[in-house]
Design a protein around this motif. Structure first.
Motif, PDB file in Angstrom:
ATOM      1  N   LEU A   1       6.172  19.275  95.008  1.00 47.98           N
ATOM      2  CA  LEU A   1       5.328  19.812  96.155  1.00 47.98           C
ATOM      3  C   LEU A   1       4.803  20.977  95.877  1.00 47.98           C
ATOM      4  CD1 LEU A   1       3.962  19.270  98.588  1.00 47.98           C
ATOM      5  CD2 LEU A   1       6.011  19.903 100.000  1.00 47.98           C
ATOM      6  N   LEU A   2       6.089  21.802  95.518  1.00 49.28           N
ATOM      7  CA  LEU A   2       5.662  23.404  95.136  1.00 49.28           C
ATOM      8  C   LEU A   2       4.816  23.595  93.986  1.00 49.28           C
ATOM      9  CD1 LEU A   2       5.886  26.518  95.770  1.00 49.28           C
ATOM     10  CD2 LEU A   2       8.115  26.223  94.247  1.00 49.28           C
ATOM     11  N   LEU A   3       5.154  22.805  92.931  1.00 46.78           N
ATOM     12  CA  LEU A   3       3.979  22.649  91.813  1.00 46.78           C
ATOM     13  C   LEU A   3       2.679  22.427  92.313  1.00 46.78           C
ATOM     14  CD1 LEU A   3       4.246  23.255  88.680  1.00 46.78           C
ATOM     15  CD2 LEU A   3       4.469  20.707  88.209  1.00 46.78           C
ATOM     16  N   ILE A   4       2.464  21.404  92.991  1.00 48.35           N
ATOM     17  CA  ILE A   4       1.260  21.024  93.388  1.00 48.35           C
ATOM     18  C   ILE A   4       0.339  22.202  94.166  1.00 48.35           C
ATOM     19  CG2 ILE A   4      -0.207  19.421  94.958  1.00 48.35           C
ATOM     20  CD1 ILE A   4       1.848  17.506  94.015  1.00 48.35           C
ATOM     21  N   VAL A   5       1.088  22.580  95.143  1.00 47.84           N
ATOM     22  CA  VAL A   5       0.479  23.925  96.020  1.00 47.84           C
ATOM     23  C   VAL A   5       0.206  24.791  94.814  1.00 47.84           C
ATOM     24  CG1 VAL A   5       1.098  25.348  97.796  1.00 47.84           C
ATOM     25  CG2 VAL A   5       1.707  23.136  97.935  1.00 47.84           C
ATOM     26  N   ILE A   6       1.216  25.518  94.222  1.00 43.48           N
ATOM     27  CA  ILE A   6       0.635  26.454  93.329  1.00 43.48           C
ATOM     28  C   ILE A   6      -0.288  26.140  92.452  1.00 43.48           C
ATOM     29  CG2 ILE A   6       1.616  28.142  91.629  1.00 43.48           C
ATOM     30  CD1 ILE A   6       2.644  28.714  94.373  1.00 43.48           C
ATOM     31  N   GLY A   7      -0.317  24.982  91.931  1.00 45.82           N
ATOM     32  CA  GLY A   7      -1.580  24.530  90.889  1.00 45.82           C
ATOM     33  C   GLY A   7      -2.684  24.649  91.648  1.00 45.82           C
ATOM     34  N   THR A   8      -2.837  24.062  92.812  1.00 48.65           N
ATOM     35  CA  THR A   8      -4.096  24.232  93.694  1.00 48.65           C
ATOM     36  C   THR A   8      -4.344  25.662  94.029  1.00 48.65           C
ATOM     37  OG1 THR A   8      -3.321  21.975  94.806  1.00 48.65           O
ATOM     38  CG2 THR A   8      -5.088  23.444  95.822  1.00 48.65           C
ATOM     39  N   ALA A   9      -3.904  26.483  94.245  1.00 48.41           N
ATOM     40  CA  ALA A   9      -3.961  27.980  94.102  1.00 48.41           C
ATOM     41  C   ALA A   9      -4.578  28.622  92.906  1.00 48.41           C
ATOM     42  CB  ALA A   9      -2.740  28.843  94.670  1.00 48.41           C
TER      43      ALA A   9
END
Length: 441
Positions: A309-317
């Protein structure tokens, strides 16, 4: 070991946090000395700022919980002195009660932890104290009112004092992790702060007000990441936010000049819609590819849903930033260079997070309680932000958008209005002139 042992910690975690405090002090104190030189209370405000940062340094190296609470209270006293000297009564009207309440809650946690018979209460109280210091809702108005104080006070607050809540959670996470109630409360408060901070930032038109709302959202994100057990990512976010936000406050007075320079700058060459979309796609995909590749190398088997989930959020940013800079760049070469720079940033984030995890021993506790609940709360926060972005994109004038904007105004307009006494006006003099008499036929 008794609760009154006087021990100090100088492990790698404390040294890294000391670098943050010393770096902020090296930037803020000279700025305060120069900018407040003509103020009759300028020297006192500068001394109070020095006290704020010195107490934060003691907070970092405190080896016992009672020592941490003592340094916490010293930081509170210095903060109230800086706000009172720099901003007067309006700056203290809500900051005083909220900050003092945080001190009382923390000292109650110290007393209950010393007895060892209070169950989950000390962990829950630590979370409440951290939320109050981080200005999470409903305590965020005290940080909004701090805008009455001069800019150096705000820079020290957002770079050091507000981060004290994160320092408390990270250093005492072993105690918090064993309490399902504390972990769930930490995740819930962080998620609410993220959404509330974003809503408030949408309606604030002043530079410092938007920075305050951003701090509320960023502190919520940091505490939510910590609730998931990702302490290295939370620590990296805390340090980066401290340096970045203090620098933004110190340069906030140059905002008008930057806007004027942007208006004078030559307009970028017009490009077709197809090329703009191609640039945006390339700018989004390159940082994501770099982040995923490094994550797979550093974590070949994966760690779990929280890391995903953190990877998805950071990747989206990174993807959003890459798409924007690539689409707005004046040339293809500039777009490629900026996108490559973002890819390097994505690689650095994954590498530094992995290095901090191993070097500082910030692995997730094996007995982390209520992690599924915290993960569900984090997913709800992500869905709420996605829904807010969809409303802004496709229905910016609809009923839902208007309700959200009204809520953002309530969250963001927390400045106390000081009512000025009405000037007494003299009563009008009586008119003694003879009144005209009605004429009779």
């Amino acid at each position: 070991m008794t609760p009154l042992d006087l021990t100090w910690r100088l492990d790698p975690l404390a040294i890294l946090l000391l670098v943050l405090v010393v770096g902020i002090a090296a930037a803020v104190l000279p700025f305060a000395h120069r900018s407040l030189r003509g103020d009759r209370r300028g020297r006192a405000v500068t001394i109070a700022i020095a006290g704020m940062l010195a107490a934060t340094a003691l907070l970092v190296v405190a080896g016992e919980l009672w020592m941490l609470a003592a340094a916490w209270s010293l930081a509170t006293a210095a903060t109230l002195a800086a706000l009172g000297l720099g901003g007067g009564r309006p700056a203290l009207r809500r900051a005083g009660p909220w900050l003092v309440l945080g001190d009382l809650v923390l000292w109650l946690a110290v007393v209950l932890a010393a007895t060892g018979t209070a169950g989950q209460a000390p962990a829950v109280l630590l979370v409440v104290a951290a939320a109050l210091r981080c200005a999470l809702p409903p305590a965020h108005p005290w940080l909004v009112d701090s805008l009455y104080a001069p800019t150096p006070v705000s820079a020290a607050l957002h770079g050091g004092i507000v981060n004290g809540g994160g320092i408390l959670v990270i250093t005492q996470f072993a105690l918090i992790a064993g309490s399902p109630i504390a972990v769930t409360l930490l995740a819930a408060l962080g998620a609410v702060a993220i959404v509330a901070g974003v809503l408030a930032a949408l309606v604030r038109t002043d530079i410092k007000g938007r920075l305050v709302a951003s701090t509320v959202a960023q502190m919520g994100f940091m505490l939510l990441v910590a609730a998931l057990g990702l302490l290295a990512a939370a620590l990296l976010h805390l340090v980066a936010h401290g340096f970045y936000k203090s620098a933004l406050f110190l340069s906030s007075s140059d905002g008008i000049d930057r806007r004027a320079a942007d208006r004078r700058a030559p307009r970028p060459l017009p490009i077709s819609a197809t090329e703009r979309r191609a640039r945006a796609a390339a700018g989004a995909l390159l940082p994501i590819a770099a982040l995923v590749a490094v994550a797979l190398v550093l974590y070949p088997g994966g760690r779990g849903p929280a890391e995903l989930l953190l990877l998805i959020v950071i990747g989206t940013a990174f993807a959003a930033a890459g798409a924007r800079v690539a689409a707005l760049a004046p040339s293809r070469l500039r777009a490629l260079g900026l996108t490559a720079l973002l890819a390097v940033g994505a690689v650095a984030f994954a590498g530094v997070t992995s290095a901090l995890t191993g070097m500082l021993g910030l692995t997730r506790p094996a007995d982390l309680a209520a992690q599924p609940v915290a993960l569900a709360v984090a997913l709800l926060a992500v869905v709420a932000l996605a829904g807010l972005a969809a409303v802004r994109r496709w229905a910016p004038t609809g009923r839902v958008a208007l309700v959200l904007l009204a809520l953002g105004h309530r969250l963001g307009s927390g400045v106390v209005r000081v009512e000025r006494p009405r000037e007494s006006r003299p009563a009008p003099a009586p008119n003694h002139a003879p009144q005209p008499q009605p004429q009779t036929a």
